[in-house]
Design an enzyme around this catalytic site. Structure first.
Site, PDB file in Angstrom:
ATOM      1  N   ASN A  32      -3.945   0.695  12.673  1.00 23.72           N
ATOM      2  CA  ASN A  32      -2.390   0.783  13.024  1.00 23.72           C
ATOM      3  C   ASN A  32      -2.147   2.234  12.928  1.00 23.72           C
ATOM      4  O   ASN A  32      -2.067   3.187  12.088  1.00 23.72           O
ATOM      5  CB  ASN A  32      -1.664   0.104  11.896  1.00 23.72           C
ATOM      6  CG  ASN A  32      -0.370   0.382  11.681  1.00 23.72           C
ATOM      7  OD1 ASN A  32       0.184   1.014  12.907  1.00 23.72           O
ATOM      8  ND2 ASN A  32       0.331  -0.043  10.862  1.00 23.72           N
TER       9      ASN A  32
ATOM     10  N   HIS B 284       5.252  -5.627   9.035  1.00 26.00           N
ATOM     11  CA  HIS B 284       4.564  -4.427   8.267  1.00 26.00           C
ATOM     12  C   HIS B 284       5.596  -4.079   7.125  1.00 26.00           C
ATOM     13  O   HIS B 284       6.841  -3.850   7.343  1.00 26.00           O
ATOM     14  CB  HIS B 284       4.265  -3.354   9.073  1.00 26.00           C
ATOM     15  CG  HIS B 284       3.354  -2.149   8.326  1.00 26.00           C
ATOM     16  ND1 HIS B 284       3.831  -1.400   7.618  1.00 26.00           N
ATOM     17  CD2 HIS B 284       1.986  -2.149   8.622  1.00 26.00           C
ATOM     18  CE1 HIS B 284       2.735  -0.501   7.134  1.00 26.00           C
ATOM     19  NE2 HIS B 284       1.573  -1.127   7.663  1.00 26.00           N
TER      20      HIS B 284
ATOM     21  N   GLU C 181      -1.365  -6.399   2.614  1.00 25.64           N
ATOM     22  CA  GLU C 181      -1.234  -4.923   2.468  1.00 25.64           C
ATOM     23  C   GLU C 181      -0.262  -4.673   1.231  1.00 25.64           C
ATOM     24  O   GLU C 181       0.841  -4.746   1.319  1.00 25.64           O
ATOM     25  CB  GLU C 181      -0.789  -4.315   3.516  1.00 25.64           C
ATOM     26  CG  GLU C 181      -1.359  -4.449   5.056  1.00 25.64           C
ATOM     27  CD  GLU C 181      -1.223  -3.322   5.900  1.00 25.64           C
ATOM     28  OE1 GLU C 181      -2.199  -2.717   6.421  1.00 25.64           O
ATOM     29  OE2 GLU C 181      -0.103  -3.001   6.017  1.00 25.64           O
TER      30      GLU C 181
HETATM   31  P1  13P Z   1      -3.257   3.500   5.154  1.00 25.55           P
HETATM   32  O1  13P Z   1      -4.851   3.047   5.531  1.00 25.55           O
HETATM   33  O2  13P Z   1      -3.162   4.843   5.840  1.00 25.55           O
HETATM   34  O3  13P Z   1      -3.098   3.397   3.808  1.00 25.55           O
HETATM   35  O4  13P Z   1      -2.388   2.490   5.687  1.00 25.55           O
HETATM   36  C1  13P Z   1      -2.544   1.015   5.599  1.00 25.55           C
HETATM   37  C2  13P Z   1      -1.379   0.266   6.610  1.00 25.55           C
HETATM   38  O5  13P Z   1      -0.309   0.230   6.337  1.00 25.55           O
HETATM   39  C3  13P Z   1      -2.148  -0.250   7.838  1.00 25.55           C
HETATM   40  O6  13P Z   1      -1.152  -1.121   8.449  1.00 25.55           O
END
Ligand code: 13P
Length: 244
Positions: free
Chosen positions: A4, A90, A162
């Site tokens: 992403n 997200h 996440e």
């Molecule tokens: P990071 O890998 O930068 O922590 O971000 C994770 C994320 O939000 C992927 O969608």
């Protein structure tokens, strides 16, 4: 393994990334590779990855097909641009743009209706984890969002766990913490869609995934892949994650 890119990279940067990334993953067969650049980069990304196994996704969509909705981009448009995936719900969209579970569900359905694979994100905030609310938050997000899909629709989505406190902070959830959360999501999937659907569901972990922690995360049976932010911006580091 999905990247992403968030609000990083111009079309020129996208071109440079793929020139370097493609040779690093050309023999990969053990996983699917998806990169989700910003809307303005999609055209270049689709062109650069034509004839490769790399798939391209958007980071958001609007649920209608077309209309007077200034600034929005529809699933129909994203699919027509050559994309196969789209990130939905997200935490940055939930936090900064007040996206609700109802919107997440609507967008997920719109993605499916346009032959896009939605990567639906869920996860708790730091205060919620500290208050022992993680399980409740995940269940609430599941029930209010993707729990409203039909079984056929549910079979076609990817879920990304996440934890908000692990995004961009360098604090990765331990493999055990991530696996626990994935088990909660799979249990909810089993309750609503049956054991078989729950077993087939692919759940990605996201939050400070790096080349040096991916192997331990992927060693957890519950973790089926990763949704990578920062470390997906660099071709070498993302290729190391893909090739863990
Ligand atoms: P990071 O890998 O930068 O922590 O971000 C994770 C994320 O939000 C992927 O969608």
């Amino acid at each position: 393994m999905a990247g992403n890119w968030k609000m990083y990279k111009t079309p020129a940067d996208t071109h440079v990334f793929f020139e370097r990334f493609k040779p690093l993953v050309e023999d990969v067969e053990h996983c699917e590779i998806v990169i989700c650049p910003s809307f303005v980069d999609l055209h270049v990304a689709v062109k650069e990855t034509g004839g490769t196994q790399i798939r391209i996704g958007a980071q958001n969509l609007y649920w209608g097909r077309e209309g007077a909705v200034t600034g929005e981009v529809s699933g129909h448009m994203i699919h027509s641009a050559g994309c196969s995936h789209v990130i939905v719900g997200h935490s940055e969209r939930r936090q900064f743009f007040n996206e609700s579970e109802a919107e997440v569900l609507r967008k997920t359905i719109a993605a499916l209706e346009n032959s896009l694979t939605p990567i639906v994100c869920v996860g708790e905030k730091l205060a919620e984890r500290e208050a022992n609310m993680t399980e409740g938050v995940l269940v609430e997000q599941f029930v209010g969002g993707i729990g409203g899909l039909t079984s056929d629709q549910f079979a076609k989505i990817l879920v990304a766990y996440e934890p908000v406190w692990a995004i961009g902070t360098g604090k990765t959830a331990t493999p055990a913490i991530a696996a626990d959360a994935h088990r909660v999501l799979r249990r909810e999937a089993a309750i609503r869609f049956g054991v078989e659907a729950a077993r087939n569901l692919r759940i990605l972990y996201g939050g400070s995934v790096k080349p040096d922690n991916i192997a331990k995360l992927m060693a957890e049976e519950e973790i089926d892949g990763a949704l990578v932010g920062g470390a997906s911006l660099d071709p070498e580091s993302f290729s190391k994650i893909v090739n863990f």
